[in-house]
Scaffold this active site. Structure first.
Site, short mmCIF file in Angstrom:
data_model
loop_
_atom_site.label_atom_id
_atom_site.label_comp_id
_atom_site.label_asym_id
_atom_site.label_seq_id
_atom_site.Cartn_x
_atom_site.Cartn_y
_atom_site.Cartn_z
N TYR A 20 -4.13 -1.19 2.71
CA TYR A 20 -3.87 -2.48 3.38
C TYR A 20 -3.26 -2.32 4.76
O TYR A 20 -3.14 -3.30 5.50
CB TYR A 20 -2.96 -3.35 2.51
CG TYR A 20 -3.58 -3.73 1.19
CD1 TYR A 20 -4.60 -4.66 1.13
CD2 TYR A 20 -3.15 -3.14 0.01
CE1 TYR A 20 -5.18 -5.01 -0.08
CE2 TYR A 20 -3.73 -3.48 -1.21
CZ TYR A 20 -4.75 -4.41 -1.24
OH TYR A 20 -5.32 -4.76 -2.44
N HIS B 140 -3.84 -9.38 7.05
CA HIS B 140 -2.87 -9.93 6.11
C HIS B 140 -1.53 -9.20 6.21
O HIS B 140 -0.53 -9.70 5.71
CB HIS B 140 -3.43 -9.82 4.69
CG HIS B 140 -3.26 -11.07 3.86
ND1 HIS B 140 -2.96 -12.30 4.38
CD2 HIS B 140 -3.37 -11.26 2.52
CE1 HIS B 140 -2.90 -13.19 3.40
NE2 HIS B 140 -3.13 -12.58 2.26
N PHE C 71 3.16 -7.40 -3.69
CA PHE C 71 1.87 -7.95 -3.28
C PHE C 71 2.08 -9.40 -2.84
O PHE C 71 2.99 -10.09 -3.28
CB PHE C 71 0.78 -7.82 -4.35
CG PHE C 71 0.27 -6.40 -4.45
CD1 PHE C 71 -0.71 -5.94 -3.59
CD2 PHE C 71 0.83 -5.52 -5.36
CE1 PHE C 71 -1.14 -4.63 -3.66
CE2 PHE C 71 0.40 -4.21 -5.43
CZ PHE C 71 -0.59 -3.76 -4.57
N ASN D 40 0.86 -12.38 -3.23
CA ASN D 40 0.93 -13.59 -4.05
C ASN D 40 2.23 -13.73 -4.84
O ASN D 40 2.48 -14.76 -5.45
CB ASN D 40 -0.25 -13.65 -5.02
CG ASN D 40 -1.57 -13.74 -4.27
OD1 ASN D 40 -1.60 -13.90 -3.06
ND2 ASN D 40 -2.67 -13.64 -4.99
N ASP E 136 0.82 -13.80 8.57
CA ASP E 136 -0.42 -14.00 9.31
C ASP E 136 -0.87 -15.45 9.13
O ASP E 136 -0.49 -16.10 8.16
CB ASP E 136 -1.50 -13.05 8.79
CG ASP E 136 -1.80 -13.26 7.32
OD1 ASP E 136 -2.92 -13.70 7.00
OD2 ASP E 136 -0.92 -13.02 6.46
N ASN F 215 -0.95 -17.82 0.62
CA ASN F 215 -0.47 -17.53 -0.74
C ASN F 215 0.95 -16.94 -0.76
O ASN F 215 1.73 -17.24 -1.66
CB ASN F 215 -1.43 -16.58 -1.45
CG ASN F 215 -2.75 -17.25 -1.77
OD1 ASN F 215 -2.85 -18.47 -1.83
ND2 ASN F 215 -3.78 -16.45 -1.96
#
Length: 191
Positions: free
Chosen positions: A16, A21, A65, A67, A92, A113
């Site tokens: 990532y 993100h 993470f 969420n 973001d 999220n």
């Protein structure tokens, strides 16, 4: 001593790194590098500590993470007994063009999220700095876009805003949300 929590949103893991993100992580990485401090792997996140003119500042990159970002934010606010008015979350935002940014004292999650989960955990009364990543994706492909990596041109367009975000963190800690919004939001509008 006054304490502040600055949380950059992103997803942990090398795959990532450098994705749209993870722009919140990128802001904190740049700020930590400029401050000559390092992140340590702690509960719910990578945490770095510094002080700005006698005020203690915790930088948090959640490892929950995106969420589940609210779990990390709530834990560190409680652990360090930091008032929610001294929380700044950096995320973001596809609604803003690449390189644009906007600071707000509270409000909705805008469909993000990470912000949505933080809102579930602590409510929506916290400052957030939204970093524009653009929205040059076909309908229905938003997930691919935000999990996509920046190319070199995009990174070059983003870097000045990441530098300004570092100044905004200092201003938020020293001068508060209102003065920081007044001073910087006009700079964050891209043509």
């Amino acid at each position: 001593m006054d304490k502040y929590l600055i949380c950059g949103l992103g997803n942990p893991g090398d795959e990532y790194a450098g994705t749209r993100h993870n722009t919140g992580f990128m802001v904190l990485d740049a700020f930590a590098k400029a401050s000559n401090i390092h992140f340590e792997d702690k509960r719910y996140g990578f945490v770095a500590e510094t002080s700005i003119k006698g005020r203690k500042v915790f930088l948090l990159k959640p490892t929950t993470f995106m969420n589940l970002s609210g779990n990390a934010v709530r834990y560190w606010l409680n652990k360090e007994n930091i008032d929610q008015s001294r929380l700044l979350v950096i995320s973001d935002d596809v609604a803003l063009p690449l390189g644009a940014f906007r600071l707000k004292g509270n409000g909705s999650n805008g469909g993000h999220n990470g912000l949505g989960h933080i809102q579930q955990m602590i409510g929506q009364n916290y400052a957030r700095l939204r970093m524009g990543v653009g929205n040059d994706y076909p309908r229905g492909r938003q997930v691919d876009w935000v999990l996509g990596h920046y190319n070199e041109d995009e990174l070059n367009a983003l870097r000045p805003s990441i530098d300004v975000a570092g100044e905004m963190i200092k201003s938020f800690v020293l001068a508060g949300i209102d003065i920081t919004m007044n001073q910087y939001n006009k700079l964050g509008k891209k043509p």
